[in-house]
Write an enzyme that holds these catalytic residues in place. Structure first.
Site, PDB file in Angstrom:
ATOM      1  N   ARG A   1      11.710  -1.599  10.645  1.00 39.13           N
ATOM      2  CA  ARG A   1      10.651  -0.917  12.380  1.00 39.13           C
ATOM      3  C   ARG A   1      10.092  -1.896  13.058  1.00 39.13           C
ATOM      4  NH1 ARG A   1       5.128   0.406   7.943  1.00 39.13           N
ATOM      5  NH2 ARG A   1       4.270  -0.649   9.999  1.00 39.13           N
TER       6      ARG A   1
ATOM      7  N   ARG B   1      -0.092  -8.582  14.023  1.00 46.70           N
ATOM      8  CA  ARG B   1      -0.576  -7.224  12.432  1.00 46.70           C
ATOM      9  C   ARG B   1      -1.361  -8.694  11.609  1.00 46.70           C
ATOM     10  NH1 ARG B   1       4.723  -4.929  11.092  1.00 46.70           N
ATOM     11  NH2 ARG B   1       3.564  -3.928   9.389  1.00 46.70           N
TER      12      ARG B   1
ATOM     13  N   LYS C   1       0.631  -1.521  -0.083  1.00 44.43           N
ATOM     14  CA  LYS C   1      -0.244   0.481   0.036  1.00 44.43           C
ATOM     15  C   LYS C   1       0.893   1.204  -0.018  1.00 44.43           C
ATOM     16  CE  LYS C   1      -2.195  -0.976   3.843  1.00 44.43           C
ATOM     17  NZ  LYS C   1      -1.297  -1.943   3.928  1.00 44.43           N
TER      18      LYS C   1
HETATM   19  P1  ADP Z   1       2.123  -1.833   3.270  1.00 40.87           P
HETATM   20  O1  ADP Z   1       2.487  -0.282   3.134  1.00 40.87           O
HETATM   21  O2  ADP Z   1       1.056  -2.227   2.417  1.00 40.87           O
HETATM   22  O3  ADP Z   1       2.390  -2.158   4.683  1.00 40.87           O
HETATM   23  P2  ADP Z   1       4.634  -1.181   1.809  1.00 40.87           P
HETATM   24  O4  ADP Z   1       4.642  -0.067   0.164  1.00 40.87           O
HETATM   25  O5  ADP Z   1       5.578  -0.676   2.933  1.00 40.87           O
HETATM   26  O6  ADP Z   1       3.396  -2.411   2.316  1.00 40.87           O
HETATM   27  O7  ADP Z   1       5.318  -2.968   1.237  1.00 40.87           O
HETATM   28  C1  ADP Z   1       6.365  -3.810   2.236  1.00 40.87           C
HETATM   29  C2  ADP Z   1       7.309  -4.392   1.754  1.00 40.87           C
HETATM   30  O8  ADP Z   1       7.290  -4.985   0.598  1.00 40.87           O
HETATM   31  C3  ADP Z   1       8.280  -2.863   1.268  1.00 40.87           C
HETATM   32  O9  ADP Z   1       9.778  -3.744   1.771  1.00 40.87           O
HETATM   33  C4  ADP Z   1       8.435  -2.941   0.052  1.00 40.87           C
HETATM   34  O10 ADP Z   1       9.581  -2.870  -0.461  1.00 40.87           O
HETATM   35  C5  ADP Z   1       8.099  -4.680  -0.580  1.00 40.87           C
HETATM   36  N1  ADP Z   1       7.111  -4.835  -1.602  1.00 40.87           N
HETATM   37  C6  ADP Z   1       6.502  -3.480  -2.370  1.00 40.87           C
HETATM   38  N2  ADP Z   1       5.776  -4.404  -3.476  1.00 40.87           N
HETATM   39  C7  ADP Z   1       5.879  -4.756  -3.559  1.00 40.87           C
HETATM   40  C8  ADP Z   1       5.942  -5.965  -4.609  1.00 40.87           C
HETATM   41  N3  ADP Z   1       5.020  -5.581  -6.081  1.00 40.87           N
HETATM   42  N4  ADP Z   1       6.722  -6.367  -4.802  1.00 40.87           N
HETATM   43  C9  ADP Z   1       8.110  -7.101  -3.869  1.00 40.87           C
HETATM   44  N5  ADP Z   1       8.485  -6.551  -2.739  1.00 40.87           N
HETATM   45  C10 ADP Z   1       7.035  -5.309  -2.833  1.00 40.87           C
HETATM   46  P1  ADP Z   2       1.511  -1.475   8.042  1.00 34.36           P
HETATM   47  O1  ADP Z   2      -0.045  -1.888   6.937  1.00 34.36           O
HETATM   48  O2  ADP Z   2       2.453  -2.147   7.637  1.00 34.36           O
HETATM   49  O3  ADP Z   2       0.837  -2.728   8.619  1.00 34.36           O
HETATM   50  P2  ADP Z   2       0.747   1.080   9.266  1.00 34.36           P
HETATM   51  O4  ADP Z   2       1.936   1.241   8.999  1.00 34.36           O
HETATM   52  O5  ADP Z   2      -0.214   1.273   8.132  1.00 34.36           O
HETATM   53  O6  ADP Z   2       1.556  -0.366   8.709  1.00 34.36           O
HETATM   54  O7  ADP Z   2       0.060   0.740  10.879  1.00 34.36           O
HETATM   55  C1  ADP Z   2       1.254   0.555  12.267  1.00 34.36           C
HETATM   56  C2  ADP Z   2       0.433   0.140  12.680  1.00 34.36           C
HETATM   57  O8  ADP Z   2      -0.072   1.624  12.934  1.00 34.36           O
HETATM   58  C3  ADP Z   2      -0.401  -1.012  12.804  1.00 34.36           C
HETATM   59  O9  ADP Z   2       0.163  -1.478  13.410  1.00 34.36           O
HETATM   60  C4  ADP Z   2      -1.454  -0.368  14.132  1.00 34.36           C
HETATM   61  O10 ADP Z   2      -1.240  -0.710  15.875  1.00 34.36           O
HETATM   62  C5  ADP Z   2      -1.369   1.486  13.693  1.00 34.36           C
HETATM   63  N1  ADP Z   2      -2.451   1.183  12.925  1.00 34.36           N
HETATM   64  C6  ADP Z   2      -2.677   1.922  11.826  1.00 34.36           C
HETATM   65  N2  ADP Z   2      -3.552   1.889  11.195  1.00 34.36           N
HETATM   66  C7  ADP Z   2      -4.601   1.729  12.022  1.00 34.36           C
HETATM   67  C8  ADP Z   2      -6.370   2.062  12.017  1.00 34.36           C
HETATM   68  N3  ADP Z   2      -6.530   2.384  10.856  1.00 34.36           N
HETATM   69  N4  ADP Z   2      -6.753   1.478  12.783  1.00 34.36           N
HETATM   70  C9  ADP Z   2      -5.554   1.425  14.200  1.00 34.36           C
HETATM   71  N5  ADP Z   2      -4.675   0.898  13.949  1.00 34.36           N
HETATM   72  C10 ADP Z   2      -3.980   1.263  13.186  1.00 34.36           C
END
Ligand code: ADP
Ligand code: ADP
Ligand code: ZN
Length: 223
Positions: free
Chosen positions: A166, A177, A19
């Site tokens: 992180r 998560r 995302k």
């Molecule tokens: P989210 O915001 O949904 O948690 P991220 O955009 O941070 O996810 O992506 C999670 C990890 O996967 C990061 O290390 C990113 O560089 C990698 N990543 C994102 N999209 C892809 C993809 N299409 N293929 C392989 N790795 C990806």
């Molecule tokens: P990812 O998509 O990689 O799990 P985020 O950066 O979106 O990570 O979220 C990190 C943390 O922030 C989550 O594990 C949660 O603790 C909090 N968080 C983010 N968005 C929300 C939400 N919409 N509702 C509740 N907690 C949230």
């Protein structure tokens, strides 16, 4: 091109689905604000604000921040001037009450969600992505040690800031998560499918292909 300037998009997807990576590119293309609750909470936590103190323990353990706190943060953000001409929500909503309240807020403003993009990725791939993720401590950009490495190891391509891992990308918090989000994401998929807003994107393709699919979906839906 009329529809393009009023995009109000949600990115749905489990942690690690891509995302943040895609949202960074899409919001730059369409000049809309990238509203990422995780980024907002991490910034508050780093700055030791009252909100930061309140949410830190949830972030570190991987649990969801309570709905009332999360909703009030998003509500305030959506009322800022830059969100009037569109926005991309990344990581919100994550629960049904969040989605229902968002609906109410946006209908009051007369600006309903236009598309919900669901980035689908299987669990084993999510684990590979989360454990190899590195983020920029300057601008928040997301990298992967294997799948999306920076040009210079440990250094952000965009701002030159140092890359870190992180705390919640350690195995224990990753497991929490995925557990916290799995069923809730399925519920939200049904919720938005019922409203005719859901577009599924195969999130397991390489980053550039996912990007093309998202661009196509947004273009298709906005003409
Ligand atoms: P989210 O915001 O949904 O948690 P991220 O955009 O941070 O996810 O992506 C999670 C990890 O996967 C990061 O290390 C990113 O560089 C990698 N990543 C994102 N999209 C892809 C993809 N299409 N293929 C392989 N790795 C990806
Ligand atoms: P990812 O998509 O990689 O799990 P985020 O950066 O979106 O990570 O979220 C990190 C943390 O922030 C989550 O594990 C949660 O603790 C909090 N968080 C983010 N968005 C929300 C939400 N919409 N509702 C509740 N907690 C949230
Ligand atoms: Zn950076």
């Amino acid at each position: 091109m009329k529809g393009l300037c009023s995009m109000r998009v949600i990115f749905l997807g489990l942690p690690g689905a891509g995302k943040g990576t895609q949202a960074a590119a899409i919001t730059e293309d369409f000049k809309i604000p990238h509203i990422a609750t995780g980024d907002m909470f991490r910034a508050a936590s780093a700055a030791n604000t009252a909100l930061g103190e309140q949410v830190r323990k949830y972030l570190e353990s991987g649990l969801l921040v309570p709905d009332d706190v999360t909703i009030s943060v998003v509500k305030a953000r959506l009322q800022q001037a830059d969100a009037a001409s569109g926005f991309l929500l990344d990581g919100f909503p994550r629960t049904k009450p969040q989605a229902q309240t968002l609906d109410e807020i946006l209908s009051e403003l007369g600006r309903p969600v236009t598309q919900v993009l669901y980035l689908e990725v299987r669990r084993d791939e999510l684990l590979r992505r989360l454990t190899g993720r590195r983020v920029c401590s300057g601008c928040g950009a997301s990298y992967h040690v294997v799948f999306n490495p920076p040009r210079l190891e440990g250094v952000c391509d965009r701002c030159g800031g140092p890359l870190t891992q992180r705390k919640d990308d350690q195995p224990e918090a990753v497991a929490v998560r995925l557990k916290e989000n799995f069923e809730r994401t399925q519920d939200l998929v049904k919720f938005y499918e019922g409203k005719g807003l859901l577009i599924r994107i195969d999130g397991e393709q390489p980053i550039g292909h996912v990007y093309d699919a998202i661009r196509q979906a947004l273009r298709g839906a906005s003409v």
